[in-house]
Design a protein around this motif. Structure first.
Motif, PDB file in Angstrom:
ATOM      1  N   SER A 150     -12.543  17.421 -45.201  1.00 33.92           N
ATOM      2  CA  SER A 150     -13.184  16.500 -44.265  1.00 33.92           C
ATOM      3  C   SER A 150     -13.277  17.094 -42.871  1.00 33.92           C
ATOM      4  O   SER A 150     -14.261  16.852 -42.147  1.00 33.92           O
TER       5      SER A 150
ATOM      6  N   GLU B 236     -16.252  18.888 -41.230  1.00 33.43           N
ATOM      7  CA  GLU B 236     -17.350  18.126 -40.633  1.00 33.43           C
ATOM      8  C   GLU B 236     -16.888  17.205 -39.511  1.00 33.43           C
ATOM      9  O   GLU B 236     -17.622  16.971 -38.551  1.00 33.43           O
TER      10      GLU B 236
ATOM     11  N   PRO C 155     -19.262  10.879 -41.133  1.00 30.67           N
ATOM     12  CA  PRO C 155     -19.867  12.034 -41.814  1.00 30.67           C
ATOM     13  C   PRO C 155     -21.383  11.885 -41.890  1.00 30.67           C
ATOM     14  O   PRO C 155     -21.910  10.771 -41.905  1.00 30.67           O
TER      15      PRO C 155
ATOM     16  N   GLY D 258     -19.488  15.079 -47.218  1.00 31.00           N
ATOM     17  CA  GLY D 258     -18.546  14.557 -46.238  1.00 31.00           C
ATOM     18  C   GLY D 258     -18.099  13.147 -46.581  1.00 31.00           C
ATOM     19  O   GLY D 258     -16.903  12.819 -46.503  1.00 31.00           O
TER      20      GLY D 258
END
Length: 317
Positions: free
Chosen positions: A41, A44, A232, A237
C-alpha cells in the motif's frame, strides 16, 4: 426488568481450549500478512493515509455489522440481555481514547518503520510486545505472573529473536526505522492492556466499531496535512487496502479482542510471537525460502515457551 451484566472471567482458572488456540492461530496468520499489505500500500500512499483507509473501511464494515446485530436483537432477542449494560463513565471514555491513540500510534509507527528499515528488522522488533504487556499488567492492572509463566515468556521471546536474528541487518541507515518498530511494540503492549480493561464491560464488536470510528476521525487531520494523497487511485491500491482492512483489521482484531475477555494481555501478546513462525513457514511453502535446522529448533522453542507460559498462572489482586 433486571439488566444482566457479564460476569468477570476468572483468568486463573481458565485455560485455552482447542477452539481458542485455533482462533488465535487464525488471527496470528492474518496479522502475519499485515507488513506485506502495508508495504504494498505504501507504494501508492503514505503511512498515515494507509492506516486511515484501513480504519475507515473497517469502520464501515463494523457499522453494517452492528446494524445487523441491532435489527436481529430487536426482532428475536431480549434487549435486557445486552452485553454493554454497564454505564459509561468519564474514566471509561478516557481509557477508550487512550486505547485508540495507542492503537493508532502502533500502526503508524510500524508503517513508518517499514519505509526506513527492512521488513525483517521491523517484523522482529514489532512482535516483542509481550515483555512490555507483562510489565504493564503488573504495574497497572494488578496482575501477578507466576515463575512458570515468566520462564515460558523468556523461552518464547528468546526463540522468536533467534528466528529473525539471522535476517537482522545492523546498520546506522536502519536505526531510525528500527527505533520506530521498537516503539510500535511498546505501544502495542499498551493497546492490549487498555483493550483488556475495556473488554470487561463492552463486547468485542462494540470495541472494534468505536475504535475504528474514533481512529479514523483522529487520523483524518494528519492525512490532510501531511499526505499528498488520501485515497488509492489504482485498482491494485484499493485491493491492497481492502485486504489489509478486512483480513488484518476486521477479522484479526475481533478475534484478539474477543480472546482478551478470557486471557490476559500478557498471554495474548506472547501468543503473537508465533507470527514470525507463521510468516517463515508461509515463505517456505509459497516462495520455497530455505529454512535451516536452527530455524526449526527456534520454532520448537517458541512453542515450548508458549506452552510453559500457558500452564502457568495469571492472577489479579
Amino acid at each position: 426488568m433486571t439488566n444482566v451484566v457479564e460476569k468477570p472471567v476468572d483468568k486463573v482458572a481458565l485455560k485455552p481450549g482447542i477452539l481458542d488456540l485455533v482462533l488465535l492461530l487464525i488471527a496470528v496468520l492474518l496479522v502475519s500478512l499485515d507488513p506485506i499489505f502495508t508495504r504494498l500500500s505504501e507504494d501508492e500512499l503514505g503511512p498515515n493515509a494507509t492506516v486511515f483507509n484501513r480504519e475507515l473501511i473497517a469502520a464501515v464494515i463494523f457499522l453494517f455489522w452492528q446494524g445487523i446485530v441491532i435489527i436481529w436483537e430487536s426482532q428475536y432477542s431480549n434487549s435486557s440481555l445486552s452485553k454493554d449494560s454497564e454505564p459509561i463513565t468519564f474514566s471509561t471514555l478516557a481509557i477508550f481514547l487512550i486505547g485508540v491513540m495507542l492503537g493508532e500510534i502502533c500502526l503508524v509507527t510500524w508503517a513508518l518503520s517499514l519505509t526506513q528499515t527492512t521488513v525483517a528488522n521491523s517484523n522482529l522488533l514489532h512482535n516483542l510486545p509481550s515483555v512490555f504487556a507483562v510489565l504493564g499488567g503488573w504495574l497497572f492492572l494488578g496482575q501477578k505472573f507466576d515463575r512458570r509463566f515468566i520462564i515460558g515468556m523468556i523461552v518464547a521471546v528468546g526463540g522468536a529473536i533467534s528466528i529473525g536474528i539471522q535476517d537482522l541487518h545492523v546498520s546506522h541507515n536502519h536505526l531510525i526505522g528500527d527505533a520506530w518498530a521498537l516503539l510500535s511494540a511498546v505501544v502495542y503492549a499498551g493497546y492490549f492492556l487498555t483493550i483488556e480493561k475495556l473488554r470487561s464491560q463492552f463486547s468485542s464488536l462494540t470495541i472494534s466499531l468505536w475504535y475504528c470510528v474514533l481512529s479514523s476521525l483522529l487520523l483524518l487531520p494528519f492525512v490532510l496535512i501531511f499526505e499528498n494523497q488520501v485515497f488509492p487511485t489504482s485498482l491494485l491500491g484499493w485491493l491492497n487496502i481492502f485486504s489489509l482492512s478486512i483480513l488484518c483489521q476486521v477479522i484479526a482484531s475481533v478475534i484478539f479482542i474477543y480472546q482478551l475477555k478470557q486471557f490476559s494481555s500478557g498471554f495474548v501478546s506472547l501468543f503473537m510471537l508465533l507470527q514470525p513462525i507463521m510468516a517463515a513457514i508461509l515463505a517456505w511453502i509459497v516462495f520455497q525460502e530455505y529454512l535451516s535446522f536452527v530455524n526449526w529448533i527456534a520454532f520448537f522453542v517458541v512453542l515450548l515457551g508458549i506452552y510453559i507460559a500457558e500452564s502457568g498462572d495469571v492472577s489479579k489482586n
